[in-house]
Design an enzyme around this catalytic site. Structure first.
Site: not given
Ligand code: BGC
Length: 992
Positions: A553
């Protein structure tokens, strides 16, 4: 005379050249007594290899999947009709006879060669041969002439990392297994007088030393359908016909000449040296195999990998951003001069131009021309915005959810994106956590089924289709267990709960072929999701055999420092990669430190290679090497196509849940309707938390939807108040409108950005200002319909009693307004049912339907209020009425491993056509590990016309559906009673 002489010379030359008048070779007849391994070796390619050498032959295989020597002997003793007999005749024509006996096959032809082999898993265990071989050989000899030769077929070792259960017998080591096989086959040759050995095992191991590497396998242990089988057939050819296979002109279509050369040589060397692996690593393709689409995917990956420097590998494993970042929570440091070798980018554009420019830079200015993989969060739509996923789950219509995701895939792909970070399948039971909006609610099975539907929708039939994108299951794992509903925090998850609740959606969704998965932010009982070797490697790779890509993530690698498991960014990178995180999303740990970590042996080169391999494989699967650029499609042909809007509207309609109705709905002959509240004439907040590139101008507002629907009704609108705050200046106008109206529609709830990431709320009641407005309007005494927009279950308090009807519309996206209006008017019969419990009070959280039972069933309740939720999981009203018949089962006493059919008939005995969702729950009153009071195992939604009855049938698998797992994921099926519950009906089943 001269002319005659010339003719004679030409004749002789042509004869010599074509060999036409040479004496025909003897017809050779071969029977393999084996299983799928011999099938792989003799039923394809062998006949063709022989024909290419002018050799006539008849080839047959006796097939039973996984058949061992013991089983062959047992079949012989009882003369069982147990085999599938596959035979290729002289002319190459194939025939198959099912239910064949060994004796009949032995008598079928005057065989020249008959082969035997041990089942693959036992092939390296000589003691498994000895009790059966003498009698089996004796039996065979009673049917054959003395000239027939018995030969031994040596099988091969599994791929490293294969998850076949028999591999464990060899410590899951390929070399250990191979050495055992050559030892056993050497002894069998000595002890039983076989005429010769067919060393397919050695040939496969030889081939593995070439650039083919460990890519000979399919399904963990089977040979690759093209080049693996060809290797085996070459070995058979050379052993049986005694001619070198090197240079044989036959090869399967689509097999690259370099592969043909490598596999022929591997077989040839094996026949020369059957008990030793010959290193053929000098056989290397000179040309770039990876650029050739006819070369098998895994070989392309290996070829490319073998050409990459450590630096090139390291940079592949990073993801930066491109374009203007519009995601509030994720403002990372933008990399100004993105290297042409970068592995992946999050692309924030809606048009392909910028992406294509960047891609051209990668293709043309990097040494190897590896295309970039572009990702984006298309969570519930790209430009056509669908309801939030939590709402979608309330539709209980996976087919419709799948359609929605395939529309998202089409809009996304045509805009320059290959990969979406969706679906989120985190079971969540705490509505204070804002991200409940992004998932499919509180139930593991529901998350699994909708996860699968989303993967199918995004990925379509083939990843390289022009309208398919790769899916990403997230956030692995247990992110939804956030303590006290706060985001990014610690999660306390016992191993039992991990296996019972949080892992199943992933395990099941992976089965639909999800290409990737995202490692989570949360700390799982001490080890964060992005540094967790147990979840990322032991379970995901070793137990489930997932070969796809794992991306961290955003910033999750860096955050390992905050979480207290890494002292610095370098150590964080080491932990993440070694745990199994392939791509570092925006932490800049891999790009800065990975090369050093490899040099210092903190990260094994094989671990680095494996991660790069996974990324490259996905790029090949997506067809990026062949089609790196996104073609231009006009926005009007790409976005919000008529058919897409219909799906969006239908999904919104089926997602909405009628929570309460005292008969006020549907509205009949209303003359004056007041539409009041901060949501009534609102556009942006209809979209919810991840609106992608949805545009406010596209949004159908509630007021417009209602006005269009109620053409004969006079409508007055007043905002009344804002979502929050103390400003009551709009109350007066709202009260006037309410007084004037026959019925008041109050459009209340949450702003779109109150849920989603980084949006935890400690207070999930309806904001004070909205409650006060409701009280004032209620006091007037008109009928009130509350239409709710929210991204989480709310605590509704007195708003329930102040409303005659409550419609939960969630955040329905761009096209939900006419669905609301249609439900109010009765044009649409509501069919949504809750995928997440609405608490009565915040103090009850966590509250969910599938809890385990209490020690005292009649005590332990709250003294100050009810212990029941306000609206429980699966609650949802309709304008019609359904009666459930008694349950019946195809059998009520069951054995392990069996299947059982449970049926129920449902009659629509109300006044409207309607769609009903039937939920099947299982409960196990007692077992060694206590089970939840009930667990959802199946659901089915169908239209039932007024007055009609539908029969619903569900097939349950005793092991999978009535068993349970322990805290290591081992499955248990216990004898005793299990109960099935559908609607208000119950049925008892007995497992023996
Ligand atoms: C989120 C994810 C997301 C990623 C990319 C993160 O902060 O938890 O769900 O896919 O960012 O934007």
């Amino acid at each position: 005379m001269k002319r005659f002489r010339l003719f004679f010379i030409l004749f002789v030359a042509s004869v010599l050249f074509t060999g036409e008048v040479c004496a025909k070779e003897k017809i050779i007849r071969v029977l393999a007594i084996g299983n799928s391994f011999s099938e792989d070796a003799v039923c394809q390619n062998l006949h063709e290899l022989a024909v290419a050498e002018g050799q006539e032959c008849i080839i047959a295989n006796m097939y039973i999947g996984g058949c061992s020597l013991e089983r062959h002997l047992n079949n012989a003793r009882k003369d069982l009709k147990a085999y599938i007999y596959q035979k290729i005749g002289l002319d190459g024509v194939r025939c198959q006879i099912n239910n064949m006996t060994l004796s009949n096959a032995l008598k079928d032809e005057p065989w020249d060669y008959i082969s035997l082999q041990q089942a693959s898993g036992f092939s390296g265990i000589y003691d498994s041969y000895t009790p059966f071989l003498p009698e089996l050989i004796h039996y065979i000899k009673t049917f054959i002439s003395p000239g027939t030769k018995l030969i031994w077929h040596q099988t091969w070792a599994y791929a490293e990392g294969a998850n076949h259960i028999d591999f464990k017998k060899y410590g899951s080591s390929q070399m250990k297994m191979y050495e055992s096989i050559i030892d056993a086959s050497g002894r069998v040759m000595k002890d039983y007088g076989f005429s010769f050995i067919i060393p397919s095992g050695t040939a496969v191991q030889n081939a593995r030393t070439t650039f083919i590497g460990d890519n000979m396998n399919r399904d963990g242990y089977h040979l690759n359908l093209v080049y693996g089988r060809y290797t085996a057939a070459c070995t058979w050819f050379e052993s049986i016909f005694g001619k070198s296979v090197v240079g044989n002109t036959y090869a399967p279509k689509n097999m690259h000449p370099v592969l043909v050369k490598a596999t022929q040589e591997a077989a040839h060397q094996a026949v020369l040296h059957p008990y030793q692996r010959t290193n053929l690593n000098f056989i290397k393709p000179t040309e770039k195999l990876y650029t050739d689409p006819t070369v098998p995917l895994d070989i392309r990956v290996e070829d490319l990998l073998s050409r990459m420097t450590v630096e090139e590998k390291v940079i592949q494993l990073n993801q930066y951003t491109l374009g203007t970042n519009d995601i509030e929570n994720n403002k990372g440091v933008e990399v100004k001069n993105i290297p042409a070798e970068i592995g992946s980018l999050i692309y924030f554009g809606t048009e392909p131009e910028l992406r294509n420019r960047m891609q051209r830079h990668a293709m043309e200015n990097s040494r190897l021309g590896i295309p970039i993989l572009f990702g984006y969060d298309a969570i519930h739509g790209f430009r056509t915005i669908f309801p939030i996923p939590l709402a979608q789950a309330c539709s209980w219509n996976p087919a419709l959810v799948e359609q929605g995701c395939s529309i998202t895939a089409q809009e996304t792909k045509q805009s320059g994106i290959d990969w979406t970070f969706s679906p989120m399948i985190d079971v969540s039971r705490d509505p204070r956590w804002g991200r409940v909006a992004e998932g499919y609610g509180e139930d593991p099975y529901a998350n699994a089924i909708f996860g699968q539907a989303a993967v199918r929708g995004y990925q379509g039939k083939k990843l390289d289709d022009s309208i398919s994108i790769a899916a990403c299951l997230k956030h692995y794992v247990g992110y939804g267990a956030s303590e006290a509903g706060r985001d990014y925090v610690y999660t306390e998850i016992s191993r039992q709960t991990l296996w019972d609740t949080y892992l199943p959606p992933y395990e099941i969704s992976l089965r639909s072929g999800a290409a990737s998965l995202m490692s989570s932010f949360n700390n799982i009982s001490g080890i964060p999701g992005s540094a967790n070797h147990y979840t990322l490697t032991e379970i995901l790779r070793n137990k489930w055999g997932f070969r796809g890509l794992v991306v961290s993530d955003w910033g999750a690698v860096l955050q390992l420092i905050n979480q207290g498991v890494a002292k610095d960014l370098k150590e964080a990178g080491k932990l993440a990669l070694n745990a199994g995180v392939d791509i570092d999303m925006m932490s800049h740990s891999y790009d800065k430190y990975l090369k050093e970590l490899v040099a210092e042996k903190e990260v094994e080169p094989t671990v680095l290679d494996e991660s790069v391999r996974r990324l490259l494989r996905l790029k090949f699967q997506l067809g990026l090497f062949e089609n790196p650029y996104t073609p231009k499609t006009e926005a009007s042909a790409r976005f919000r196509r008529t058919a897409s809007l219909q799906v969006a509207e239908e999904l919104s309609a089926q997602s909405m849940v009628l929570l309460k109705n005292d008969g006020t709905l549907p509205l009949h002959a209303v003359k004056r309707l007041a539409v009041i509240g901060p949501m009534a004439n609102n556009d942006h907040d209809m979209l919810g938390c991840w609106w992608g590139h949805g545009e406010d101008k596209d949004i159908h507002k509630l007021l417009d939807g209602i006005t269009d629907e109620f053409k004969k009704t006079e409508i007055r609108y007043a905002k009344g108040c804002d979502f929050l705050g103390k400003d009551e200046s709009g109350f007066k106008e709202a009260l006037q409108a309410a007084k004037w109206a026959d019925v008041v529609v109050m459009c209340m709830g949450e702003k779109g950005n109150w849920s989603g990431e980084n949006n935890s709320h400690a207070d999930i009641t309806l904001p004070q200002i909205q409650q006060r407005l409701m009280q004032k309007i209620h006091a007037i005494g008109k009928k009130v319909i509350l239409v709710l927009a929210n991204g989480r279950p709310l605590v509704l308090g007195s708003a329930v009693d102040m409303s005659n009807a409550i419609l939960e519309m969630w955040q329905p996206g761009t096209d939900g307004a006419s669905a609301v209006a249609g439900i109010l008017s009765g044009r649409i019969n509501p069919s949504g049912k809750l995928a997440m419990t609405f608490p009565y009070s915040q103090g009850q959280i966590p509250i969910y339907y599938n809890r385990r039972s209490s020690a005292r069933s009649n005590q332990g309740f709250y003294k100050d209020m009810t212990s029941e939720p306000l609206y429980s999981f699966a609650h949802g009203l309709s304008y019609t009425h359904y009666s459930y018949g008694e349950l019946s089962a195809s059998k009520t006493t069951l054995s392990k491993g069996e299947k059982v059919k449970v049926s129920v008939s449902v009659t629509n005995d109300g006044e409207h056509d309607g769609m009903e969702t039937v939920f099947l729950y299982v409960s196990d009153p007692y077992s060694r590990i206590s089970r939840p009071v009930k667990e959802l195992k199946r659901f089915d939604k169908r239209m039932i016309r007024k007055g009609e009855t539908e029969n619903f049938e569900f097939i349950l698998d005793v092991n999978r559906d009535l068993g349970f797992v322990d805290d290591q994921g081992n499955l248990f099926v216990e004898a005793g009673e299990v109960k099935i519950c559908i609607g208000d009906k119950k049925l008892s089943l007995e497992i023996k």
